[in-house]
Design an enzyme around this catalytic site. Structure first.
Site: not given
Ligand code: EPZ
Length: 423
Positions: A22-23, A94, A118, A123-125, A127, A308, A330, A401
């Site tokens: 999926k990811n 997301r 969620c 889940r900030p953006i 970065l 995960d 994480v 999902r």
């Molecule tokens: C991806 O989410 C996966 N989703 C998630 O899988 C997975 O848990 C996660 O990576 C971590 O491995 C998909 O790939 C679709 P991150 P993502 O950005 O990209 C912080 C599942 O169950 N962060 O690596 O959203 C954030 O708050 C899902 O399949 C910032 O601070 O994860 C978190 O604490 C759940 N600023 C950490 O980084 C940002 O701009 C990891 O988030 C982005 C993230």
């Protein structure tokens, strides 16, 4: 709303085939917007999240053809008729945010709303936006959380990620692929899904090196062309079935799996006494050979223990001899499944980001439980397979999902699980 009825199932035995990741498929589908040529993606899992991403591509003007007999999706974004991502799709998933980089790279503009938080965190953006700005994007955000991105010209840059964010690494990599000059992403995420996306982009004519390490170098190219790509197997589905074999004290062969993508799960299952063997056509997990014992888990970005898999492994640890600890580093709120496992008698206590799991001093008993997120839902099903009696798992749309043919795959292994529509 539908729910799963899960009965104590005894040992799961047999073999199961893992679907495409999926990811990996979600960012790869987003990346098809970077070219007007036709792209063919193979080994696509049939998931609600994939349906949402296909709807987004169509809303942008792409022609999307789905062939589920072949698990293939063809995308032809010959022209982008809109770069405004519909809010009702972003709020569903997301990962919709992954189209921001490709739209900026292809059209120089995009309008998208902040993806919602969620149950596992806000889940900030930041970065994602920091990286896209460094590439030359002007970002305007209004009070309703709608984001306009304008990039008349993308140019390469040095980008340091404060956290190795998977999504931020992917969004930046997709925009940088067609930026002028070189981009270096430092402290990049190293997940296999990043490598798979880079592999697809390079097949499209991109010049990306270092994916899978913490430093990714991208030499921008003028244009990308169509490509064909088979998605990697889903390592989290692989891990989920590995834990299913262990928690039920069964003997399961997980086919179409890549041991190198699940090393921490293999190591931790073996620490608990399960037998894990890399066989010719898959990973074989046996939980029936010895008494299984406690261990300690700490989730980390790849190659550490995957967040995960945290909920599923915690469910398993409620069934072994001795107290375990589970530390979630994480996400800030990924223990929503603890309250539900405690309704089944798990007696887990949480102190900040650490959960203490007392093990099998008290047997798990079936209960009515609620799914809070995709992986928590899978964990509750696993617990229900082991618990005495009957467990009703509601809000299962979360699970559907991210797991293809969830009930069919478990039933084929001997699990007593049915899907019913809640009255
Ligand atoms: C991806 O989410 C996966 N989703 C998630 O899988 C997975 O848990 C996660 O990576 C971590 O491995 C998909 O790939 C679709 P991150 P993502 O950005 O990209 C912080 C599942 O169950 N962060 O690596 O959203 C954030 O708050 C899902 O399949 C910032 O601070 O994860 C978190 O604490 C759940 N600023 C950490 O980084 C940002 O701009 C990891 O988030 C982005 C993230």
């Amino acid at each position: 709303m539908a729910k799963f009825i899960v009965e104590n199932s005894g040992p799961l035995v047999g073999e199961v085939e893992v679907s495409g990741a999926k990811n990996a498929v979600l960012p790869i589908l987003a990346a098809t917007l970077l070219t007007g040529d036709k792209c063919e993606i193979y080994d696509v899992p049939r998931l609600r999240d994939v349906d949402v991403m296909c709807s987004i591509l169509r809303a942008m003007g792409a022609k999307v053809t789905e062939n589920w007999d072949e698990h293939t999706i063809c995308v032809e974004a010959s022209e982008i008729t809109s770069s405004e991502v519909p809010y009702e799709l972003v709020k569903k998933m997301r990962a919709s945010f992954f189209v921001m980089g490709p739209l900026l790279g292809r059209t120089g503009k995009t309008t998208i709303t902040m993806p919602g938080g969620c149950s596992i965190g806000n889940r900030p953006i930041d970065l994602h936006l920091k990286g896209l700005k460094k590439l030359g994007t002007r970002i305007m955000m209004d009070q309703n959380g709608s984001i306009d991105g304008i990039a008349d010209h993308l140019s390469g840059s040095l980008i340091y990620l404060d956290f190795p964010s998977v999504g931020a690494t992917e969004n930046i990599m997709m925009a940088a692929a067609v930026a002028e000059g070189q981009t270096v992403i430092e402290n990049a995420a190293e997940e296999p899904e990043i490598v798979d996306l880079a592999s697809f982009l390079n097949k499209m004519g991109a010049d990306i090196k270092g994916a899978g390490t913490d430093t990714i170098r991208i030499k921008g190219v003028k244009e990308l062309h169509g490509a064909k790509h088979a998605v990697i197997p889903d390592r989290i589905e692989t891990g989920t079935f590995m834990v299913a074999a262990a928690i039920t004290r069964g003997d399961v062969l997980i086919k179409n799996s890549i041991p190198g993508h699940v090393m921490p799960v293999i190591a931790k299952l073996m620490e608990c006494g399960a037998a894990v063997n890399d066989e010719v056509d898959g990973i074989r997990v046996r939980g029936d050979l010895t008494d299984l014992v406690a261990t300690n888990i700490k989730t980390l970005p790849y190659p550490g223990f995957p967040t995960d898999m945290q909920a599923q492994f915690m469910a398993f640890l409620t069934t072994v001899e001795g107290e375990s600890s589970v530390m979630e580093t994480v996400f800030e709120n990924r223990f929503m499944h603890v309250a539900e496992l405690n309704r089944m008698g798990a007696n887990i206590r949480v102190e900040d980001r650490k959960a203490f799991v007392p093990g099998n001093k008290r047997p798990l008993v079936g209960a009515q439980v609620v799914t809070t997120d995709l992986r928590a839902g899978a964990a509750l099903v696993l617990a229900g397979l082991y618990a005495k009696g009957r467990t009703e798992v509601s809000e299962i749309y979360h699970i559907e999902r991210g797991y293809e043919n969830f009930v069919e795959k478990f039933t084929a292994l001997g699990a007593k699980i049915i899907r019913v529509d809640e009255e």
